[in-house]
Design a protein around this motif. Structure first.
Motif, PDB file in Angstrom:
ATOM      1  N   THR A 171      -0.036   3.779  -5.913  1.00 53.90           N
ATOM      2  CA  THR A 171       1.338   3.773  -6.414  1.00 53.90           C
ATOM      3  C   THR A 171       1.656   4.855  -7.442  1.00 53.90           C
ATOM      4  O   THR A 171       2.823   5.007  -7.791  1.00 53.90           O
ATOM      5  CB  THR A 171       1.677   2.403  -7.022  1.00 53.90           C
ATOM      6  OG1 THR A 171       0.746   2.108  -8.064  1.00 53.90           O
ATOM      7  CG2 THR A 171       1.637   1.309  -5.975  1.00 53.90           C
TER       8      THR A 171
ATOM      9  N   ILE B 242       3.217   3.764   2.231  1.00 62.81           N
ATOM     10  CA  ILE B 242       3.947   3.018   1.198  1.00 62.81           C
ATOM     11  C   ILE B 242       5.236   3.753   0.837  1.00 62.81           C
ATOM     12  O   ILE B 242       6.284   3.132   0.649  1.00 62.81           O
ATOM     13  CB  ILE B 242       3.053   2.784  -0.039  1.00 62.81           C
ATOM     14  CG1 ILE B 242       1.955   1.771   0.304  1.00 62.81           C
ATOM     15  CG2 ILE B 242       3.882   2.299  -1.232  1.00 62.81           C
ATOM     16  CD1 ILE B 242       0.908   1.591  -0.777  1.00 62.81           C
TER      17      ILE B 242
ATOM     18  N   ALA C 156       8.020  -1.678   0.512  1.00 61.00           N
ATOM     19  CA  ALA C 156       6.833  -1.107  -0.134  1.00 61.00           C
ATOM     20  C   ALA C 156       5.910  -2.179  -0.695  1.00 61.00           C
ATOM     21  O   ALA C 156       4.691  -2.063  -0.605  1.00 61.00           O
ATOM     22  CB  ALA C 156       7.248  -0.135  -1.237  1.00 61.00           C
ATOM     23  N   GLU C 157       6.487  -3.207  -1.278  1.00 62.39           N
ATOM     24  CA  GLU C 157       5.666  -4.273  -1.875  1.00 62.39           C
ATOM     25  C   GLU C 157       4.799  -4.965  -0.823  1.00 62.39           C
ATOM     26  O   GLU C 157       3.624  -5.218  -1.058  1.00 62.39           O
ATOM     27  CB  GLU C 157       6.559  -5.303  -2.577  1.00 62.39           C
ATOM     28  CG  GLU C 157       7.391  -4.737  -3.682  1.00 62.39           C
ATOM     29  CD  GLU C 157       6.817  -5.032  -5.038  1.00 62.39           C
ATOM     30  OE1 GLU C 157       6.006  -5.966  -5.142  1.00 62.39           O
ATOM     31  OE2 GLU C 157       7.175  -4.309  -5.979  1.00 62.39           O
ATOM     32  N   GLU C 158       5.387  -5.237   0.329  1.00 64.07           N
ATOM     33  CA  GLU C 158       4.638  -5.902   1.393  1.00 64.07           C
ATOM     34  C   GLU C 158       3.499  -5.012   1.888  1.00 64.07           C
ATOM     35  O   GLU C 158       2.385  -5.477   2.122  1.00 64.07           O
ATOM     36  CB  GLU C 158       5.562  -6.271   2.569  1.00 64.07           C
ATOM     37  CG  GLU C 158       6.587  -7.340   2.248  1.00 64.07           C
ATOM     38  CD  GLU C 158       7.853  -6.776   1.619  1.00 64.07           C
ATOM     39  OE1 GLU C 158       8.082  -5.554   1.709  1.00 64.07           O
ATOM     40  OE2 GLU C 158       8.606  -7.555   1.024  1.00 64.07           O
ATOM     41  N   LYS C 159       3.791  -3.727   2.050  1.00 64.13           N
ATOM     42  CA  LYS C 159       2.756  -2.781   2.490  1.00 64.13           C
ATOM     43  C   LYS C 159       1.646  -2.683   1.459  1.00 64.13           C
ATOM     44  O   LYS C 159       0.465  -2.633   1.806  1.00 64.13           O
ATOM     45  CB  LYS C 159       3.351  -1.392   2.745  1.00 64.13           C
ATOM     46  CG  LYS C 159       3.984  -1.242   4.076  1.00 64.13           C
ATOM     47  CD  LYS C 159       2.916  -1.302   5.158  1.00 64.13           C
ATOM     48  CE  LYS C 159       3.542  -1.151   6.511  1.00 64.13           C
ATOM     49  NZ  LYS C 159       2.644  -1.469   7.586  1.00 64.13           N
ATOM     50  N   LEU C 160       2.016  -2.646   0.189  1.00 68.10           N
ATOM     51  CA  LEU C 160       1.014  -2.553  -0.870  1.00 68.10           C
ATOM     52  C   LEU C 160       0.095  -3.766  -0.851  1.00 68.10           C
ATOM     53  O   LEU C 160      -1.134  -3.618  -0.897  1.00 68.10           O
ATOM     54  CB  LEU C 160       1.692  -2.420  -2.237  1.00 68.10           C
ATOM     55  CG  LEU C 160       0.757  -2.343  -3.437  1.00 68.10           C
ATOM     56  CD1 LEU C 160      -0.140  -1.106  -3.343  1.00 68.10           C
ATOM     57  CD2 LEU C 160       1.552  -2.316  -4.727  1.00 68.10           C
ATOM     58  N   VAL C 161       0.659  -4.944  -0.723  1.00 70.86           N
ATOM     59  CA  VAL C 161      -0.150  -6.171  -0.664  1.00 70.86           C
ATOM     60  C   VAL C 161      -1.056  -6.139   0.558  1.00 70.86           C
ATOM     61  O   VAL C 161      -2.241  -6.488   0.480  1.00 70.86           O
ATOM     62  CB  VAL C 161       0.760  -7.428  -0.657  1.00 70.86           C
ATOM     63  CG1 VAL C 161      -0.031  -8.679  -0.343  1.00 70.86           C
ATOM     64  CG2 VAL C 161       1.476  -7.564  -1.984  1.00 70.86           C
TER      65      VAL C 161
ATOM     66  N   ASN D 245      12.727  -0.613   1.814  1.00 69.51           N
ATOM     67  CA  ASN D 245      12.548  -1.718   0.864  1.00 69.51           C
ATOM     68  C   ASN D 245      11.408  -2.653   1.266  1.00 69.51           C
ATOM     69  O   ASN D 245      11.476  -3.859   1.070  1.00 69.51           O
ATOM     70  CB  ASN D 245      13.843  -2.518   0.692  1.00 69.51           C
ATOM     71  CG  ASN D 245      14.911  -1.704   0.001  1.00 69.51           C
ATOM     72  OD1 ASN D 245      14.608  -0.845  -0.831  1.00 69.51           O
ATOM     73  ND2 ASN D 245      16.153  -1.950   0.358  1.00 69.51           N
TER      74      ASN D 245
ATOM     75  N   ALA E 107       8.950   2.273   1.320  1.00 71.01           N
ATOM     76  CA  ALA E 107       9.864   2.133   0.184  1.00 71.01           C
ATOM     77  C   ALA E 107      11.299   2.460   0.595  1.00 71.01           C
ATOM     78  O   ALA E 107      12.252   1.890   0.061  1.00 71.01           O
ATOM     79  CB  ALA E 107       9.425   3.026  -0.961  1.00 71.01           C
TER      80      ALA E 107
ATOM     81  N   GLU F  92      -4.883  -0.151  -6.555  1.00 71.26           N
ATOM     82  CA  GLU F  92      -3.424  -0.322  -6.618  1.00 71.26           C
ATOM     83  C   GLU F  92      -2.770   0.852  -7.351  1.00 71.26           C
ATOM     84  O   GLU F  92      -1.742   1.377  -6.915  1.00 71.26           O
ATOM     85  CB  GLU F  92      -3.068  -1.640  -7.312  1.00 71.26           C
ATOM     86  CG  GLU F  92      -1.576  -1.880  -7.390  1.00 71.26           C
ATOM     87  CD  GLU F  92      -1.218  -3.202  -8.040  1.00 71.26           C
ATOM     88  OE1 GLU F  92      -0.015  -3.474  -8.160  1.00 71.26           O
ATOM     89  OE2 GLU F  92      -2.116  -3.959  -8.435  1.00 71.26           O
TER      90      GLU F  92
END
Length: 139
Positions: A39, A75, A84-89, A82, A79, A35
């Motif tokens: 990031t 990612i 980025a969080e979903e892609k990271l997960v 908006n 971003a 992670e």
């Protein structure tokens, strides 16, 4: 008769640097996890996993670095939307990225050493500046 010892700003800076380095070393994780690799800032990523170190890597490890780099770029693009969080997960659950991370983990420098140096430099600078300001007020 009282004895007093003067402490120079340099000595305070060195002491602050040593203390900051110790704190940075103690609080930092041993190595960056997946992670964090996905990031962290691009310059920190390049310092952590430089292309020049990959010369010694196997083809699988070079592919793994490129896979992680592609995920980072995805990612960054997400971003802007908006997402980025979903892609990271999504990437953290990906077995391909997990295998890529495991194959290049040996190339990652210890995050503790980097954190110790950064906090040591910051602590030394703050200690020196603070002592210099304190000396000017008491003159």
């Amino acid at each position: 008769m009282s004895q007093s010892t003067k402490v120079t700003p340099f000595e305070v800076g060195v002491m602050s640097a040593v203390i900051g380095g110790g704190v940075g070393y103690a609080l930092a994780p041993r190595k960056y996890n997946l992670e964090q690799l996905l990031t962290i800032e691009p310059d920190v990523f390049e310092k952590s996993l430089p292309q020049k170190n990959m010369v010694k890597a196997t083809d699988a490890q070079k592919i793994a670095r490129n896979t992680i780099l592609d995920a980072r770029n995805t990612i960054i693009k997400a971003a802007k939307k908006n997402a980025a969080e979903e892609k990271l997960v999504e990437f953290l659950k990906s077995p391909d990225l997990d295998l890529a991370y495991k194959s290049i983990k040996g190339f990652l420098p210890k995050a503790r050493a980097q954190s110790a140096v950064v906090l040591g430099v910051i602590g030394g600078a703050i200690g020196t500046i603070t002592k210099m300001i304190y000396n000017q007020r008491n003159v």
